[in-house]
Write a protein that holds these residues in place. Structure first.
Motif, short mmCIF file in Angstrom:
data_model
loop_
_atom_site.label_atom_id
_atom_site.label_comp_id
_atom_site.label_asym_id
_atom_site.label_seq_id
_atom_site.Cartn_x
_atom_site.Cartn_y
_atom_site.Cartn_z
N THR A 91 -1.78 4.66 7.42
CA THR A 91 -2.83 4.58 6.59
C THR A 91 -3.69 3.61 6.72
N PRO A 92 -5.02 3.71 6.65
CA PRO A 92 -5.88 2.76 7.00
C PRO A 92 -5.71 1.79 5.62
N MET A 93 -5.98 0.28 6.16
CA MET A 93 -5.72 -0.65 4.98
C MET A 93 -6.56 -0.46 3.74
N HIS A 94 -7.82 -0.18 3.95
CA HIS A 94 -8.72 0.05 2.87
C HIS A 94 -8.23 1.14 1.83
N GLU A 95 -7.57 2.05 2.57
CA GLU A 95 -7.02 3.35 1.62
C GLU A 95 -5.65 2.79 0.94
N LEU A 123 8.54 -6.90 -14.70
CA LEU A 123 7.13 -6.38 -14.12
C LEU A 123 6.48 -7.14 -13.03
N LEU A 124 6.30 -8.09 -13.55
CA LEU A 124 5.75 -9.26 -12.63
C LEU A 124 6.40 -9.51 -11.17
N LEU A 125 7.65 -9.51 -11.21
CA LEU A 125 8.61 -9.77 -10.09
C LEU A 125 8.64 -8.50 -9.28
N ALA A 126 8.53 -7.24 -9.74
CA ALA A 126 8.56 -6.03 -9.13
C ALA A 126 7.15 -5.79 -8.42
N VAL A 127 5.98 -6.51 -9.08
CA VAL A 127 4.76 -6.39 -8.32
C VAL A 127 4.94 -7.48 -7.05
N TRP A 128 5.42 -8.65 -7.35
CA TRP A 128 5.48 -9.68 -6.32
C TRP A 128 6.34 -8.79 -4.88
N LYS A 129 7.27 -8.20 -5.11
CA LYS A 129 8.02 -7.68 -4.26
C LYS A 129 7.48 -6.33 -3.60
N SER A 130 7.05 -5.57 -4.50
CA SER A 130 6.83 -4.20 -3.86
C SER A 130 5.47 -4.28 -3.45
N ILE A 131 4.48 -4.67 -4.03
CA ILE A 131 2.95 -4.91 -3.72
C ILE A 131 2.74 -5.12 -2.31
N PRO A 132 3.01 -6.36 -1.99
CA PRO A 132 2.88 -6.77 -0.45
C PRO A 132 3.70 -6.12 0.54
N ALA A 133 4.81 -5.75 0.12
CA ALA A 133 5.68 -4.89 1.04
C ALA A 133 5.03 -3.67 1.34
N ILE A 134 4.47 -2.99 0.37
CA ILE A 134 3.90 -1.39 0.93
C ILE A 134 2.33 -1.81 1.27
N ALA A 135 1.85 -2.84 0.85
CA ALA A 135 0.58 -3.04 1.50
C ALA A 135 0.60 -3.27 2.94
#
Ligand code: NAD
Length: 493
Positions: free
Chosen positions: A60-64, A154-166
């Motif tokens: 999926t393109p990065m902007h999406e 929540l904060l730590l879930a964001v730190w793990k998951s968001i850059p990983a899926i990005a």
């Protein structure tokens, strides 16, 4: 009664066994959550792998991808009040503070990661030598495991998951069974925002059994772990079997240095903030408070006077400054350190009176300030993870830097002074992943966060957050098409 299920391949999964979710302020069971086992780890890893191969997310393109993350951030922000109250009830974060720690930071950091993703360049043409062109491509790693504790779920879930899926990976996140709600909300909001099923899976389970199985799992290619240093060592050992990449965010014992020329109003309030946020249950807390001898007496007096004005109480009450500890094992641990320090000869300069109105089944520990602390006492060396600070007098800046650096931890440190040049010199010499100057607990998205020494390695947030979840691939192209130019000419006579 609210019940939380695991999330595997986009489906809610129950297992027949549950944990009770207990509110630390009242001892009430406020929810149940499905208890995962190695079977759910296998299912979640398989779902993550299938999504990695087939969902199209990695292409999926990065902007999406950025747009999905941004939509989820907006949805999270819209549920801010509910999430703050959930944090207060689930892990005792005072609701006023939760607006920042449990909503403000996670939302801001998601937006920061989305912004990084939008600007992210996956392929870098890098060199030209004659007719040879080199390209560096950054690729997702595959199935990533995230493991988080209960203090900032929540904060730590964001730190793990968001850059990983990005970065295009799929993730299996093991949340702590004491605080399952907000990680599940995050995963649901991402699904609703367009993340394909299976890219983000959530499990629970007993740490050594399920966390151990996940970190040793042969199909998991990276582990990003936040927790204690002791567990971090086990994670690293387990990850070695199939040579997984590892990021470890571990414990801390922040050295907080107040120089004689500090603005005392700022330094006193900032030093209370440094050790009392979330009743001290923060890895980056400033718990070794070094104060210059010229201001020591005045500083301790002011610190105690300001501490007297803080309210310990019901975390759901907006008037509360300090909430309860997470559970009785945290209570036993922290009160054990306090008793040990008194027995070892430290002086209790302040211990907050606990109001009679506190719920009898809450885990209340009085904020405590110790003086006459020597370097060998366990309160000066060990991570307490409670509302306890050791104030230590110093005379010489070189000696205080050496004392600060004598710890095996190296997560956070701080300096209070009006001389910024001096502050910067000291910051440069402190062995810590983050040094605050006239501040504490500030975590802007563009600044990487993580430790040195036994506080761990790898960084979250900051400009390289997405790269942490990628592998570099070198692609070497010879576009001459001429055999004469190729290196194998060396082989053929
Ligand atoms: P912990 O290490 O006991 O547990 C953390 C997580 O690891 C939990 O989800 C737990 O179930 C899991 N776990 C336990 N044993 C495991 C094993 N053998 N294999 C894999 N996973 C396992 O930590 P805790 O007491 O719940 O949390 C507090 C600790 O976390 C403190 O030491 C604190 O400093 C640290 N922490 C660090 C950061 C940071 O960013 N550096 C942030 C928050 C908390």
């Amino acid at each position: 009664m609210i019940h939380y299920s695991l999330l595997i391949g986009g489906k809610k999964v129950d297992t027949g066994e549950t944990y009770d979710v207990i509110s630390p302020g009242t001892g009430e069971v406020i929810a149940t959550v499905a208890k995962g086992s190695p079977a759910e780890v296998d299912a979640a890893v398989a779902a993550a792998e299938a999504a990695f191969e087939n969902s199209g997310w990695r292409d999926t393109p990065m902007h999406e991808r950025a747009a999905v993350i941004e939509r989820a951030a907006a949805a999270l922000e819209a549920r801010g009040e509910e999430i703050s109250m959930l944090s207060a009830r689930e892990n005792g974060t005072p609701v006023r503070l939760a607006q920042g720690l449990s909503v403000g930071f996670p939302v801001a950091h998601m937006r920061y990661y989305a912004d990084l993703a939008r600007k992210y360049v996956q392929d870098h043409p890098t060199m030209v030598a004659g007719t040879v062109v080199g390209m560096i491509r950054r690729e997702p790693i595959g199935v990533v495991a995230g493991i988080v504790p209960w203090n900032f779920p929540l904060l730590l879930a964001v730190w793990k998951s968001i850059p990983a899926i990005a970065a295009g990976n799929s993730i299996v996140l093991k949340v702590d069974e004491k605080t399952p709600a907000t990680g599940l909300i995050l995963a649901e909001l991402l699904r609703e925002s367009g993340l394909p099923d299976g890219v983000f899976n959530i499990i629970t389970g007993d740490g050594p059994e399920v966390g151990g199985y996940l970190t040793a799992h042969p199909r998991v290619r990276k582990v990003s772990f936040t927790g204690s240093t002791a567990t971090g060592r086990t994670v690293m050992r387990n990850a070695a079997d199939n040579v997984k990449q590892v990021t470890l965010e571990l414990g801390g014992k922040g050295a907080n240095i107040v120089l004689a020329d500090a603005d005392l109003d700022l330094a006193v309030d900032g030093s209370l903030w440094a050790f009392l946020v979330h009743a001290g249950q923060a890895c980056e807390s400033g718990t070794r408070l070094y104060v210059h001898k010229d201001i020591y007496g005045d500083f301790v007096k002011r610190l105690v006077a300001r501490a007297e004005g803080l309210t310990v109480g019901d975390p759901t009450d907006p008037g509360t400054d300090i909430g309860p500890l997470m559970n009785c094992s945290q209570y036993d641990r922290v009160t054990g350190f306090v008793a040990g320090a008194i027995a070892a000869g430290a002086t209790v300069a302040f211990q907050a009176p606990l109001p009679d109105s506190l719920h009898p089944d809450g885990q209340w520990v009085a904020p405590t300030v110790f003086t006459d602390v020597t370097a060998d006492m366990s309160i000066a060396t060990d991570e307490i993870f409670g509302p306890v600070v050791s104030v230590i007098e110093f005379d010489d800046v070189d000696a205080v830097i050496a004392a600060a650096n004598a710890s095996e931890y190296g997560l956070s440190a701080g300096v209070w002074t009006t001389d910024y040049a001096r502050a910067t010199e000291i910051a440069n010499r402190l062995q810590a992943g983050t040094v605050w100057i006239n501040d504490w607990h500030n975590l802007p998205g563009p600044l990487p966060f993580g430790g040195v020494k036994q506080s761990g390695f790898g960084r979250e947030m900051g400009p390289h957050a997405i790269e942490e979840f990628t592998n570099e691939k070198s692609i070497c192209i010879d576009y001459s098409g001429r055999e004469a130019r190729a290196a194998w000419g060396l082989m053929f006579s």
